[in-house]
Design an enzyme around this catalytic site. Structure first.
Site, PDB file in Angstrom:
ATOM      1  CG  ASN A  55      31.476 103.325  14.481  1.00  0.00           C
ATOM      2  OD1 ASN A  55      30.375 101.625  14.253  1.00  0.00           O
ATOM      3  ND2 ASN A  55      32.453 103.278  14.789  1.00  0.00           N
ATOM      4  CG  LEU A  98      20.638  75.729  63.151  1.00  0.00           C
ATOM      5  CD1 LEU A  98      20.712  74.051  63.873  1.00  0.00           C
ATOM      6  CD2 LEU A  98      19.832  76.852  64.324  1.00  0.00           C
ATOM      7  CG  ASN A 158      38.302 104.683  33.573  1.00  0.00           C
ATOM      8  OD1 ASN A 158      39.173 103.538  32.596  1.00  0.00           O
ATOM      9  ND2 ASN A 158      37.841 102.853  34.093  1.00  0.00           N
ATOM     10  CB  ALA A 198      27.336  78.243  64.756  1.00  0.00           C
ATOM     11  CG  ASP A 215      24.442  73.166  55.905  1.00  0.00           C
ATOM     12  OD1 ASP A 215      23.863  73.471  56.243  1.00  0.00           O
ATOM     13  OD2 ASP A 215      25.133  72.293  56.132  1.00  0.00           O
ATOM     14  CE  LYS A 226      34.994 100.253  36.026  1.00  0.00           C
ATOM     15  NZ  LYS A 226      34.688 101.111  36.473  1.00  0.00           N
ATOM     16  NE  ARG A 275      32.500  66.413  54.983  1.00  0.00           N
ATOM     17  CZ  ARG A 275      31.332  65.637  54.604  1.00  0.00           C
ATOM     18  NH1 ARG A 275      30.429  65.760  55.484  1.00  0.00           N
ATOM     19  NH2 ARG A 275      31.055  65.454  53.252  1.00  0.00           N
ATOM     20  CD  GLU A 297      19.315  60.433  64.579  1.00  0.00           C
ATOM     21  OE1 GLU A 297      20.271  60.201  63.617  1.00  0.00           O
ATOM     22  OE2 GLU A 297      18.822  61.464  64.924  1.00  0.00           O
ATOM     23  CE  LYS A 347      28.663  73.640  57.079  1.00  0.00           C
ATOM     24  NZ  LYS A 347      27.762  72.809  57.841  1.00  0.00           N
TER      25      LYS A 347
END
Length: 456
Positions: free
Chosen positions: A366, A13, A375, A15, A110, A340, A20, A161, A27
């Site tokens: 070295n 789930l 680059n 959606a 979440d 990199k 908040r 609940e 989220k």
């Protein structure tokens, strides 16, 4: 993991708008340990052997859709619009689950820290004749959590609940996480009987327990640690989940033989791999995709991401390894060096103040302070190649594409634009000139100008 006796599927789930979070980002796309939360749930589903995974999204969550689609396929995304509760969300997955015959677990996008062992226990409860298994936790402060009411023999009798609970039920500390499993056909059939006759006008997944029991079926509650089930609805929740992960990961690293000098200052990603006898000094950050082999030392204030560090290497202090950095055995990257997409050969050294991007550095090379691999020309990236045992003098700029031959020396301060032959000396700088007495005459002239200006 052993192959399950029955097929498994997961509905995630995702959606919810997550108001908040105070963010335009969905989220479930917010990260814990360098990984979007929804990816934690997808990885969990795969870990427990789910052959089919369906993510419930809202059509407006294009970032989420674009992220999940390539992983699972567009057919594995189902839409809930408008949101009408958790039960309705699972029903939105019916078409994507067409033809599936097996057990289904409902996860949340979440909740990043749910362990695979807990989900396996849920599936085990189904194998032991439960129609529905619910994951619960003993809450330190139950508050408004729904309570899991169990019988003396451990069967789950009801989910109540908090607002509807009796004083005796409020004393129960076993609370509902929302994670639930059951036979897919049974769950989807019972969901057809769920109504929205409640204060919010929503269809609740939790109603399945009462419906299953009314149908003469057994339900079970499975316990998990409260920390494992943290749901992240706000930035504060994200920080709490991050803290839980980091604390556990640090202990895990030290238990496996990694030395963390100041554990609370070291930050891991979800996939960081550190072998035994690695030493990590204070204030080090591991981004995603890092592997460090035994005997390496990561010194203070270094940041690594997408990098491989070989045995016996030393990195830092104040070094940065970006994606594609590969350090072979005993390579050395010192303070204020950035690497990199470059491989450094065995024993190669860049001790300080250098940028090495898009290159291949041979063994025992070295690289002097201030060296830059040039680059990028504003449009494309190019490669710098340095052969074994070459020496690059300080403050050199190697303009790619360019190759420095085996054993060659580049003089300090050179700008190298052409390939250098093996064992050659390359000097890419202007010839020094000298004007005798010029500095003294310059100072005298300026002093006279300054005095004349004061008079005026």
């Amino acid at each position: 993991m052993e192959t399950p006796s029955r097929q498994r599927a997961a509905v995630i789930l995702a959606a919810g708008k997550g108001t908040r979070m105070k963010s335009d980002l969905p989220k479930v796309m917010h990260k814990v340990a360098g990984r979007p939360m929804v990816d934690w749930s997808i990885a969990l589903a795969r870990q427990v052997g789910c052959e089919r995974i369906v993510v419930i999204a809202h059509p407006s969550q294009q970032v989420l859709i674009d992220h999940v689609g390539p992983q699972l396929g567009e057919q594995s995304i189902a839409f809930q619009d408008p949101p009408m509760g958790t039960g309705h969300a699972v029903r939105c997955a019916e078409d994507a689950l067409a033809g599936f015959d097996g057990d289904l677990v409902v996860l949340y996008g979440d909740s990043p820290l749910v362990p695979a062992t807990a989900i396996e226990s849920l599936f085990d409860s189904l194998a032991n004749n439960a129609a529905i298994g619910v994951l619960g936790f003993d809450a330190a402060e139950p508050g408004l959590y729904g309570r899991l009411i169990t019988s003396g023999d451990g069967d789950l009798e009801a989910i109540v609940e908090a607002r509807e609970a009796t004083p005796e039920q409020l004393d129960v500390t076993l609370c509902n996480s929302g994670v639930m499993a059951g036979d897919a056909d049974t769950m989807l059939r019972l969901l057809q009987s769920v109504t929205n006759d409640n204060a919010k006008g929503e269809y609740y997944l939790t109603d399945l327990v009462a419906l299953a029991r009314a149908d003469g079926k057994t339900c079970k509650a499975v316990r998990c640690e409260e920390e494992d089930l943290i749901g992240c609805d706000s930035k504060a929740d994200l920080a709490q989940a991050e803290a839980i992960f980091q604390s556990r990961r640090r202990i895990e690293a030290m238990t496996s033989g990694v030395s963390l000098i100041a554990p609370d200052t070291v930050w891991f990603s979800h996939d960081t791999v550190l072998e035994p006898d690695v030493i990590v000094e204070p204030n080090v950050v591991f981004g995603p995709g890092v592997k460090v082999q035994s005997g390496a030392t990561i010194r203070a204030f270094s940041h690594l991401e997408g990098a491989e560090v070989g045995p016996g290497c030393s990195v830092g202090p104040y070094a940065r390894l970006r994606p594609g950095a590969i350090l072979s055995k005993d390579a050395f990257v010192g303070n204020f060096v950035e690497v990199k997409n470059t491989t450094m050969g065995e024993g190669a050294k860049a001790s300080h103040l250098s940028y090495l991007g898009d290159g291949e550095v041979g063994a025992n090379v070295n690289i002097g302070a201030g060296t830059i691999f040039c680059n990028y020309d504003g449009y494309l990236k190019y490669k710098t190649t340095i052969g074994d045992n070459a020496f690059i003098g300080s403050n050199s700029a190697l303009v790619a594409p360019v190759s420095i031959g085996r054993g060659a020396i580049v003089g300090s301060g050179s700008v190298v634009t052409d390939d250098v032959m093996p064992d050659a000396l390359a000097l890419g700088r202007a010839r020094q000139t000298q004007k005798e007495h010029w500095a003294g005459e310059f100072r005298a002239r300026k002093a006279a100008e300054k005095a004349e200006k004061k008079k005026g």
